[in-house]
Design a protein around this motif. Structure first.
Motif, PDB file in Angstrom:
ATOM      1  N   PRO A   1      63.807  70.528  -8.072  1.00  0.00           N
ATOM      2  CA  PRO A   1      64.440  71.457  -7.135  1.00  0.00           C
ATOM      3  C   PRO A   1      64.214  71.018  -5.692  1.00  0.00           C
ATOM      4  CG  PRO A   1      63.197  72.640  -8.810  1.00  0.00           C
ATOM      5  CD  PRO A   1      62.842  71.192  -8.960  1.00  0.00           C
ATOM      6  N   ALA A   2      65.205  71.242  -4.850  1.00  0.00           N
ATOM      7  CA  ALA A   2      65.117  70.817  -3.459  1.00  0.00           C
ATOM      8  C   ALA A   2      63.921  71.443  -2.764  1.00  0.00           C
ATOM      9  CB  ALA A   2      66.410  71.179  -2.729  1.00  0.00           C
ATOM     10  N   SER A   3      63.618  72.687  -3.092  1.00  0.00           N
ATOM     11  CA  SER A   3      62.492  73.365  -2.433  1.00  0.00           C
ATOM     12  C   SER A   3      61.173  72.679  -2.786  1.00  0.00           C
ATOM     13  CB  SER A   3      62.441  74.832  -2.842  1.00  0.00           C
ATOM     14  OG  SER A   3      62.322  74.960  -4.266  1.00  0.00           O
ATOM     15  N   ALA A   4      61.017  72.285  -4.056  1.00  0.00           N
ATOM     16  CA  ALA A   4      59.792  71.603  -4.463  1.00  0.00           C
ATOM     17  C   ALA A   4      59.697  70.234  -3.817  1.00  0.00           C
ATOM     18  CB  ALA A   4      59.758  71.473  -5.989  1.00  0.00           C
ATOM     19  N   PHE A   5      60.828  69.544  -3.727  1.00  0.00           N
ATOM     20  CA  PHE A   5      60.850  68.232  -3.073  1.00  0.00           C
ATOM     21  C   PHE A   5      60.424  68.355  -1.613  1.00  0.00           C
ATOM     22  CE2 PHE A   5      62.772  64.630  -0.910  1.00  0.00           C
ATOM     23  CZ  PHE A   5      62.491  63.583  -1.778  1.00  0.00           C
ATOM     24  N   ASP A   6      60.892  69.394  -0.934  1.00  0.00           N
ATOM     25  CA  ASP A   6      60.533  69.603   0.472  1.00  0.00           C
ATOM     26  C   ASP A   6      59.035  69.867   0.630  1.00  0.00           C
ATOM     27  OD1 ASP A   6      63.138  69.251   1.236  1.00  0.00           O
ATOM     28  OD2 ASP A   6      63.596  71.406   1.342  1.00  0.00           O
ATOM     29  N   VAL A   7      58.465  70.625  -0.313  1.00  0.00           N
ATOM     30  CA  VAL A   7      57.025  70.892  -0.260  1.00  0.00           C
ATOM     31  C   VAL A   7      56.234  69.597  -0.413  1.00  0.00           C
ATOM     32  CG1 VAL A   7      55.092  71.993  -1.470  1.00  0.00           C
ATOM     33  CG2 VAL A   7      57.198  73.271  -1.049  1.00  0.00           C
ATOM     34  N   LEU A   8      56.650  68.776  -1.374  1.00  0.00           N
ATOM     35  CA  LEU A   8      55.981  67.485  -1.581  1.00  0.00           C
ATOM     36  C   LEU A   8      56.093  66.607  -0.339  1.00  0.00           C
ATOM     37  CD1 LEU A   8      57.060  66.598  -5.235  1.00  0.00           C
ATOM     38  CD2 LEU A   8      54.772  67.219  -4.451  1.00  0.00           C
ATOM     39  N   LYS A   9      57.250  66.607   0.273  1.00  0.00           N
ATOM     40  CA  LYS A   9      57.456  65.779   1.460  1.00  0.00           C
ATOM     41  C   LYS A   9      56.584  66.250   2.621  1.00  0.00           C
ATOM     42  CE  LYS A   9      61.022  63.863   4.471  1.00  0.00           C
ATOM     43  NZ  LYS A   9      62.473  63.837   4.795  1.00  0.00           N
ATOM     44  N   GLN A  10      56.501  67.564   2.805  1.00  0.00           N
ATOM     45  CA  GLN A  10      55.665  68.105   3.878  1.00  0.00           C
ATOM     46  C   GLN A  10      54.193  67.744   3.658  1.00  0.00           C
ATOM     47  OE1 GLN A  10      56.478  72.307   4.020  1.00  0.00           O
ATOM     48  NE2 GLN A  10      58.614  72.026   4.664  1.00  0.00           N
ATOM     49  N   GLU A  11      53.746  67.814   2.408  1.00  0.00           N
ATOM     50  CA  GLU A  11      52.369  67.444   2.096  1.00  0.00           C
ATOM     51  C   GLU A  11      52.147  65.962   2.342  1.00  0.00           C
ATOM     52  OE1 GLU A  11      48.380  67.403   0.675  1.00  0.00           O
ATOM     53  OE2 GLU A  11      49.689  68.861   1.665  1.00  0.00           O
ATOM     54  N   ALA A  12      53.142  65.150   2.000  1.00  0.00           N
ATOM     55  CA  ALA A  12      53.031  63.712   2.236  1.00  0.00           C
ATOM     56  C   ALA A  12      52.915  63.414   3.726  1.00  0.00           C
ATOM     57  CB  ALA A  12      54.231  62.986   1.639  1.00  0.00           C
ATOM     58  N   GLU A  13      53.689  64.113   4.531  1.00  0.00           N
ATOM     59  CA  GLU A  13      53.626  63.930   5.985  1.00  0.00           C
ATOM     60  C   GLU A  13      52.247  64.296   6.510  1.00  0.00           C
ATOM     61  OE1 GLU A  13      56.847  66.385   7.215  1.00  0.00           O
ATOM     62  OE2 GLU A  13      58.365  64.786   7.002  1.00  0.00           O
ATOM     63  N   ARG A  14      51.680  65.372   5.964  1.00  0.00           N
ATOM     64  CA  ARG A  14      50.341  65.792   6.398  1.00  0.00           C
ATOM     65  C   ARG A  14      49.296  64.728   6.046  1.00  0.00           C
ATOM     66  NH1 ARG A  14      45.714  67.436   4.691  1.00  0.00           N
ATOM     67  NH2 ARG A  14      46.354  67.231   2.503  1.00  0.00           N
ATOM     68  N   VAL A  15      49.370  64.216   4.819  1.00  0.00           N
ATOM     69  CA  VAL A  15      48.419  63.192   4.379  1.00  0.00           C
ATOM     70  C   VAL A  15      48.538  61.941   5.246  1.00  0.00           C
ATOM     71  CG1 VAL A  15      47.897  61.586   2.492  1.00  0.00           C
ATOM     72  CG2 VAL A  15      48.260  64.019   2.011  1.00  0.00           C
ATOM     73  N   LEU A  16      49.769  61.501   5.485  1.00  0.00           N
ATOM     74  CA  LEU A  16      49.971  60.299   6.297  1.00  0.00           C
ATOM     75  C   LEU A  16      49.477  60.505   7.718  1.00  0.00           C
ATOM     76  CD1 LEU A  16      51.136  57.424   6.462  1.00  0.00           C
ATOM     77  CD2 LEU A  16      53.311  58.468   7.160  1.00  0.00           C
ATOM     78  N   ASP A  17      49.836  61.634   8.335  1.00  0.00           N
ATOM     79  CA  ASP A  17      49.418  61.906   9.716  1.00  0.00           C
ATOM     80  C   ASP A  17      47.900  61.950   9.835  1.00  0.00           C
ATOM     81  OD1 ASP A  17      52.061  62.041  10.448  1.00  0.00           O
ATOM     82  OD2 ASP A  17      52.161  64.235  10.515  1.00  0.00           O
ATOM     83  N   GLN A  18      47.235  62.553   8.842  1.00  0.00           N
ATOM     84  CA  GLN A  18      45.767  62.644   8.866  1.00  0.00           C
ATOM     85  C   GLN A  18      45.139  61.254   8.822  1.00  0.00           C
ATOM     86  OE1 GLN A  18      43.876  64.302   5.327  1.00  0.00           O
ATOM     87  NE2 GLN A  18      42.412  65.421   6.608  1.00  0.00           N
TER      88      GLN A  18
ATOM     89  N   ASP B   1      53.857  54.801   6.995  1.00  0.00           N
ATOM     90  CA  ASP B   1      54.995  54.675   6.093  1.00  0.00           C
ATOM     91  C   ASP B   1      54.731  55.551   4.883  1.00  0.00           C
ATOM     92  OD1 ASP B   1      57.352  53.816   4.989  1.00  0.00           O
ATOM     93  OD2 ASP B   1      56.552  51.919   4.233  1.00  0.00           O
ATOM     94  N   MET B   2      55.745  56.301   4.426  1.00  0.00           N
ATOM     95  CA  MET B   2      55.554  57.189   3.271  1.00  0.00           C
ATOM     96  C   MET B   2      56.759  57.102   2.325  1.00  0.00           C
ATOM     97  SD  MET B   2      55.927  60.885   5.181  1.00  0.00           S
ATOM     98  CE  MET B   2      56.925  61.633   3.884  1.00  0.00           C
ATOM     99  N   PRO B   3      56.925  55.971   1.649  1.00  0.00           N
ATOM    100  CA  PRO B   3      58.038  55.822   0.707  1.00  0.00           C
ATOM    101  C   PRO B   3      57.846  56.682  -0.536  1.00  0.00           C
ATOM    102  CG  PRO B   3      56.563  53.958   0.537  1.00  0.00           C
ATOM    103  CD  PRO B   3      56.080  54.774   1.701  1.00  0.00           C
ATOM    104  N   CYS B   4      58.943  57.160  -1.084  1.00  0.00           N
ATOM    105  CA  CYS B   4      58.898  57.940  -2.322  1.00  0.00           C
ATOM    106  C   CYS B   4      59.121  56.974  -3.486  1.00  0.00           C
ATOM    107  CB  CYS B   4      59.972  59.025  -2.285  1.00  0.00           C
ATOM    108  SG  CYS B   4      59.914  60.152  -3.688  1.00  0.00           S
ATOM    109  N   LEU B   5      58.048  56.312  -3.876  1.00  0.00           N
ATOM    110  CA  LEU B   5      58.099  55.268  -4.894  1.00  0.00           C
ATOM    111  C   LEU B   5      56.871  55.374  -5.798  1.00  0.00           C
ATOM    112  CD1 LEU B   5      59.082  52.277  -2.563  1.00  0.00           C
ATOM    113  CD2 LEU B   5      60.598  53.397  -4.211  1.00  0.00           C
TER     114      LEU B   5
END
Length: 289
Positions: free
Chosen positions: A55-72, A89-93
């Motif tokens: 679901p798009a909403s779940a994908f957005d949550v994962l992406k936001q968490e990924a951004e937080r991890v990368l920024d930290q 860099d935060m590729p979805c792979l």
């Protein structure tokens, strides 16, 4: 592929990964290189259970968490070395194939010893083991702490071990610390059983042979790095035991990916495996030709 002037550190949001980012930043600064922080995230292909679309909403949550991890992780690196050029860099792979692919051009891959998804008692994360095994460039596994002691290199006299010697001299020179050149041989190792020169030698003669192996391995390197003080250590023991003991006070332990007794197709030797699971300081695994 051409090698880039960048160290790549893989992060996953764990404290171990943040320590890896800090270590990688300091190492990149010493080497005059840039740092690329990579967080590989998401559900591969955008699907989950039974091939159903995410679901798009779940994908957005994962992406936001990924951004937080990368920024930290990027912030941890920049706090360690404020003047260091750091990119994120935060590729979805899939993490392991992507990091192995990056290793084709990176100067070094740096990873934490445990992942965010690790279980209690699991000493090394699966990504760290897999990348250490299959990478095309040196891999640093950040364990324990970088002590104020020497850089320690395990030398077995094999051609595959040459990159480890070079990397160890370079690391010692950068840190301005001594280098311990450790050659540990065992009566029960592969060459002792099947190498005729070792089999026919005995007692004191075998010890002299091992001194010669170490001297030949170091030939030329001390001239190239005249400011590095080298301590030669030759012992009859199990290599992993001595290297683990030295890791309690070393700044860094350097080993080749396979030992002299390794079989074709065995990508990561038993000594390297023991170190990435149990060492008490960072471990650098180099790749043979």
């Amino acid at each position: 592929m051409a090698t880039t002037n960048v160290i790549v550190v893989g992060v996953d949001g764990s404290e171990s990964a943040l320590n890896a980012a800090r270590w990688a930043a300091a190492e990149a600064k010493r080497r005059g290189l840039g740092l690329r922080v990579v967080h590989v995230w998401g559900v591969t292909g955008g699907y989950y259970g039974g091939g159903l679309p995410l679901p798009a909403s779940a994908f957005d949550v994962l992406k936001q968490e990924a951004e937080r991890v990368l920024d930290q992780a990027v912030e941890a690196a920049r706090q360690t070395e404020p003047d260091l050029p750091v990119t994120g860099d935060m590729p979805c792979l899939a993490p392991i194939p992507h990091l192995v692919e990056l290793s084709r051009t990176a100067r070094m891959i740096v990873l934490g010893s445990t992942g965010r998804g690790g279980f209690t008692g699991m000493l090394v994360g699966s990504t760290t083991v897999a990348v250490s095994t299959h990478a095309h460039c040196p891999v640093a596994v950040i364990r324990g702490q970088e002590h104020t002691g020497p850089v320690v290199v395990g030398i077995d006299g094999s051609q595959a071990g040459e990159p480890a010697i070079e990397a160890a001299f370079d690391a010692a020179a950068q840190r301005e610390v001594p280098l311990v050149a450790l050659h540990v041989w065992s009566d029960l190792d592969y060459d002792s059983a099947f190498g005729s020169t070792r089999y026919l030698a005995g007692g004191e003669g075998l010890g002299e042979e091992e001194q010669r192996v170490l001297a030949e391995a170091l030939a030329g390197w001390q001239e190239k790095y005249p400011d590095v003080v080298v301590q030669r250590v030759v012992l009859n023991d199990r290599p992993r035991h001595q290297l683990l003991e030295w890791s309690k006070r070393a700044a860094l332990v350097v080993v080749g990916c396979r030992g002299r007794g390794g079989f074709r197709g065995l990508l990561l030797g038993s000594t390297s495996q023991a170190l990435i699971h149990h060492a008490e300081c960072p471990v650098l695994i180099t790749r043979g030709s």
